[in-house]
Scaffold this active site. Structure first.
Site, short mmCIF file in Angstrom:
data_model
loop_
_atom_site.label_atom_id
_atom_site.label_comp_id
_atom_site.label_asym_id
_atom_site.label_seq_id
_atom_site.Cartn_x
_atom_site.Cartn_y
_atom_site.Cartn_z
N GLU A 47 59.41 42.99 49.91
CA GLU A 47 58.60 44.05 49.29
C GLU A 47 57.31 43.46 48.75
OE1 GLU A 47 60.74 46.00 46.08
OE2 GLU A 47 62.54 45.99 47.32
N LYS A 75 54.75 42.61 45.93
CA LYS A 75 54.87 42.42 44.48
C LYS A 75 53.66 43.09 43.83
CE LYS A 75 56.05 38.98 41.00
NZ LYS A 75 55.17 39.48 39.97
N ASP A 130 51.12 44.57 41.19
CA ASP A 130 50.63 43.96 39.96
C ASP A 130 50.38 45.02 38.88
OD1 ASP A 130 50.00 41.95 38.31
OD2 ASP A 130 48.09 41.44 39.24
N TYR A 138 61.71 50.86 42.76
CA TYR A 138 62.37 49.83 43.56
C TYR A 138 63.81 49.51 43.15
CZ TYR A 138 60.23 46.78 39.99
OH TYR A 138 59.80 46.22 38.82
N LYS A 195 54.36 33.87 45.15
CA LYS A 195 53.09 34.26 44.56
C LYS A 195 51.93 33.77 45.41
CE LYS A 195 52.65 34.80 40.20
NZ LYS A 195 52.36 35.86 39.25
N CYS A 203 15.16 40.03 22.89
CA CYS A 203 15.55 40.56 24.20
C CYS A 203 14.83 39.77 25.28
CB CYS A 203 15.20 42.05 24.30
SG CYS A 203 15.35 42.70 25.96
N CYS A 222 12.10 42.32 26.99
CA CYS A 222 10.94 42.89 26.30
C CYS A 222 10.54 42.13 25.03
CB CYS A 222 11.20 44.36 25.96
SG CYS A 222 12.44 44.57 24.68
N CYS A 244 19.60 45.13 22.38
CA CYS A 244 18.16 45.27 22.24
C CYS A 244 17.94 46.71 21.79
CB CYS A 244 17.48 45.04 23.60
SG CYS A 244 15.79 45.63 23.63
N CYS A 304 12.52 49.45 26.32
CA CYS A 304 12.72 48.17 27.02
C CYS A 304 12.82 48.42 28.54
CB CYS A 304 14.00 47.51 26.51
SG CYS A 304 14.46 46.06 27.45
S1 IVH Z 1 62.20 43.44 41.27
C1 IVH Z 1 65.63 41.73 39.24
N1 IVH Z 1 60.31 44.26 42.92
O1 IVH Z 1 57.26 41.62 38.98
C2 IVH Z 1 64.48 42.34 39.91
N2 IVH Z 1 59.67 43.47 40.77
O2 IVH Z 1 57.53 38.91 37.94
C3 IVH Z 1 63.26 42.30 39.09
N3 IVH Z 1 57.27 43.55 40.35
O3 IVH Z 1 58.95 42.41 36.01
C4 IVH Z 1 62.16 43.06 39.57
N4 IVH Z 1 56.71 44.41 42.29
O4 IVH Z 1 57.37 44.18 36.98
C5 IVH Z 1 60.60 43.75 41.71
N5 IVH Z 1 58.76 45.02 44.46
C6 IVH Z 1 59.05 44.52 43.25
C7 IVH Z 1 58.04 44.25 42.29
C8 IVH Z 1 58.41 43.72 41.06
C9 IVH Z 1 56.28 43.98 41.11
C10 IVH Z 1 57.12 43.01 38.98
C11 IVH Z 1 58.12 43.53 37.98
C12 IVH Z 1 58.76 42.31 37.38
C13 IVH Z 1 57.78 41.24 37.72
C14 IVH Z 1 58.46 39.90 37.79
#
Ligand code: IVH
Length: 679
Positions: A120, A122, A124, A237, A325, A422, A425, A440, A445
């Site tokens: 999946e 991740k 942010d 999720y 990451k 400034c 000006c 300013c 200006c």
């Molecule tokens: S699963 C035990 N799935 O990443 C499972 N987390 O660094 C825990 N996050 O706190 C989470 N996308 O806020 C999961 N597809 C995804 C995610 C995800 C983002 C975040 C989540 C978690 C953090 C951990």
């Protein structure tokens, strides 16, 4: 009750139900599937019908009605609530080797030779748990420390992709019981993030550094109306019952959530080996810039729930999942200089001039340093090695000063000092007590002028396409434009005298300028660049006053009667119009033919001349909503009870205002009676 009246009530209930169902369906198509089937206008009409019915029959309003996504009254704080089971975080890996080491361990611990995984994105944002009872959302809880979070239900209700209620048949079909918990990620899409920061900038407010911080700041707003405006999004999720995973495979969980109308990220994949997972990771590293939100990596999860349980977790992270990451889009380079930029409001922003460095395929030459506090926090000096980071759509910023063996801190360094004049000006710079920013204060200006013109011509304001940086610089430098009204005196000949203008391109700009005159009053108000008056405030002002003339004449007190306008904004507006130069400017815009009248919101007459005071907690409205209803009916709402008060509307737990009303012999009514008065 006579039988006929009962039947009528049933009919209305049925209509309300059917409207809600329709709206829910179209919300799902729009916010979850991104595949609307009706126009925005048609959608708004459905919503209006429902709102009207609910206004007539407030006893039918339920918290899961689509009308309840607008957010309401401010709260004092958030209540802490325990999670059903710990909200875990994830262990991170940063390269292929670490990922494969994780996989080996999973094989060793389980004794299995082949394992299915789900990959999946991740996302942010921040994790958020949603609790449902009988298919209805009753609570939204932030992660908090993992075992106790904060109850942010009212704010979560405003997120359009969060279903407020799911019909029993739908849950049944998806194989989900009526009481359950969903976990997922709340985030702010990049477009919403950009818009919000632009709006904040125009109001002279501090900016959010990235969408993640903006999400956290937005979901913890005490006023859910603010959350409603900022357009957060939610991806589910996980699905739990009594704190435990419900389905026997994670891939099934995701499909079931999908079927139950939750938004589940479509960029997911069930794979049968870590090689395939690695392929997924590499694919998305190249594609991540094309997403409308930020991701910081990929999550790999063991598919089978039984195996997940066998593997368990260590500390705060499961052994059955791992995050890969992506490297932060960052680079190390030299800070060659710090220059100061002057914005539209006169704010001085220090900008880092960098030795060019390529970050994620883009060459970065400068980065914002925000303000003096930020420079002090970083401890950065001119000549330093710095780490520069770039988010998806975010202005590059300096993350930290680097001092290691490859980049030792140079001996010769220069401290940055905010200029006291400034840079454009030469006017003395002022830092108001208690503010971070230096400004300013010269109204004329040239830097402010340039930014003011750019703002005025920008898409969200007067939408004069083609009037960007290059043209505005020339126009202001040549003295052709000294204020926004001068734009409307420009001739084709003026433009032909500039660099890069031919007959056709000059005519295009003239046409664009002409077209802008048709834009509504709120745009003109926004375009004036009055401090603290952003897009939304401009809209409220236009609706309230109905004309520029009425706005110009309004006193500070009258201005404060406008939705969301407090003393600070009211004073800023009054000050703007008290300046003869500004009044002249508006006069010239009027003469040029810009829109100076708008649709004043129709106010009723039922409550004309009546003054109300609200006290206690009302059952069906927030204070703001009740205030608006009274005002729309022509009445006035004030904060304290006096002889001039006509009615006190008392809700539950009304206190001293109620005593005062009784003392003065003023009519005390409840909300039902209030509605009756309005007819
Ligand atoms: S699963 C035990 N799935 O990443 C499972 N987390 O660094 C825990 N996050 O706190 C989470 N996308 O806020 C999961 N597809 C995804 C995610 C995800 C983002 C975040 C989540 C978690 C953090 C951990």
């Amino acid at each position: 009750m006579p039988a006929i009246a009962k039947d009528k009530d049933k009919d209305i209930e049925k209509r309300v139900d059917s409207l809600r169902e329709k709206i829910r369906h179209h919300e799902y198509l729009y916010y979850v599937l991104d595949r609307p089937e009706i126009s925005d206008l048609q959608f708004d009409k459905l919503m209006q019908q429902l709102k009207d019915l609910e206004a007539e029959h407030p006893e039918l309003i339920t918290p899961d009605s689509p009308t309840q996504r607008v957010g309401g009254k401010p709260r004092e704080g958030f209540v802490k609530v325990p999670h059903s089971s710990p909200v875990l975080s994830l262990d991170n890996t940063y390269n292929e080797e670490e990922l494969r080491a994780w996989e080996r361990r999973v094989h060793e611990l389980s004794g299995l030779s082949q394992i299915d995984y789900v990959c999946e994105l991740k996302l942010d944002g921040m994790s958020l748990a949603l609790m449902y009872e009988d298919g209805k959302l009753f609570r939204g809880i932030t992660r908090g420390d993992g075992s106790v979070g904060e109850d942010v239900t009212l704010n979560v209700r405003t997120v359009r992709s969060v279903p407020l209620s799911i019909p029993p048949e739908k849950l049944k079909k998806a194989g989900i019981p009526p009481d359950f918990e969903v976990r997922g990620e709340l985030l702010m899409p990049l477009a919403a993030f950009k818009k919000m920061n632009e709006e904040r900038e125009s109001k002279g407010l501090s900016l959010f550094a990235n969408p993640r911080n903006a999400t956290a700041g937005t979901v913890r707003q005490l006023e859910s109306r603010v959350t409603a405006e900022r357009r957060l999004d939610y991806f589910a999720y996980a699905l739990l019952t009594d704190g435990r995973t419900f389905f026997d495979r994670h891939s099934k969980t995701l499909d079931a959530l999908d079927a139950a109308s939750f938004k589940v990220n479509q960029s997911r994949k069930l794979v049968h080996s870590i090689d395939e997972a690695w392929e997924f990771i590499q694919q998305w590293e190249g594609k991540r810039d094309s997403l409308p939100y930020e991701i910081d990596g990929i999550v790999i999860k063991v598919d089978r729930t039984a195996l997940q349980e066998e593997l368990g977790f260590t500390g705060k992270a499961p052994r059955w999942a791992i995050a890969y990451k992506y490297a932060a889009r960052a680079g190390i380079t030299k800070l060659e200089d710090i220059r100061v930029q002057v914005g539209r409001t006169g704010k001085l922003t220090p900008v880092a001039m960098l030795a060019p460095v390529s970050i994620g395929g883009t060459t970065v030459r400068n980065a914002t340093l925000h303000n003096m506090d930020e420079i002090e926090r970083l401890g950065v000096k001119i000549g330093d090695w710095v780490q520069v980071e770039r988010g998806g759509d975010v202005i590059p910023k300096i993350a930290k000063v680097v001092d290691d063996k490859d980049h030792p801190r140079p001996r010769e360094l220069w401290e940055f000092i905010m200029p006291d004049k400034c840079p454009v000006c030469g006017t003395k710079v002022v830092r108001t007590e208690g503010e971070v920013d230096y400004r300013c204060v010269n109204a004329n200006c040239p830097a402010k002028l340039r930014e003011t013109i750019l703002h005025f011509a920008s898409r969200g304001v007067m939408n004069i396409d083609g009037m960007g940086d290059a043209l505005v610089t020339q126009l202001t430098e040549k003295g052709l434009v000294e204020n926004v009204a001068d734009i409307y005196s420009l001739t084709k000949k003026d433009l032909l005298g500039l660099e890069r203008f031919a007959d056709k391109s000059a005519q295009n700009i003239i046409d664009e300028i002409e077209n802008s005159k048709k834009l509504p009053l709120e745009r003109v108000i926004y375009g004036l660049g009055i401090r603290f008056v952003g897009e939304r405030t401009a809209q409220f002002l236009a609706e309230h006053f109905g004309s520029m003339e009425a706005l110009e004449k309004a006193s500070v007190e009258e201005l404060q009667n406008v939705n969301e306008v407090g003393p600070r904004i009211a004073e800023s507006i009054a000050e703007f119009f008290s300046n003869p130069a500004n009044r002249k400017l508006v006069e010239r815009l009027r003469d040029a033919g810009l829109t100076m009248r708008g649709q004043k919101k129709q106010r009723g007459i039922k409550l004309a001349g009546k003054t109300f005071v609200l006290t206690g907690t009302l059952a069906h409205f927030s204070r703001d909503e009740a205030k608006k209803l009274i005002e729309d009916a022509g009445g006035k709402v004030t904060g304290s009870v006096s002889k001039k008060t006509d009615y006190v509307v008392a809700g539950a737990d009304a206190g001293s205002k109620l005593d005062k009303a009784r003392e003065l012999g003023i009519s005390v009514i409840d909300e039902k009676q209030m509605q009756e008065l309005m007819g």
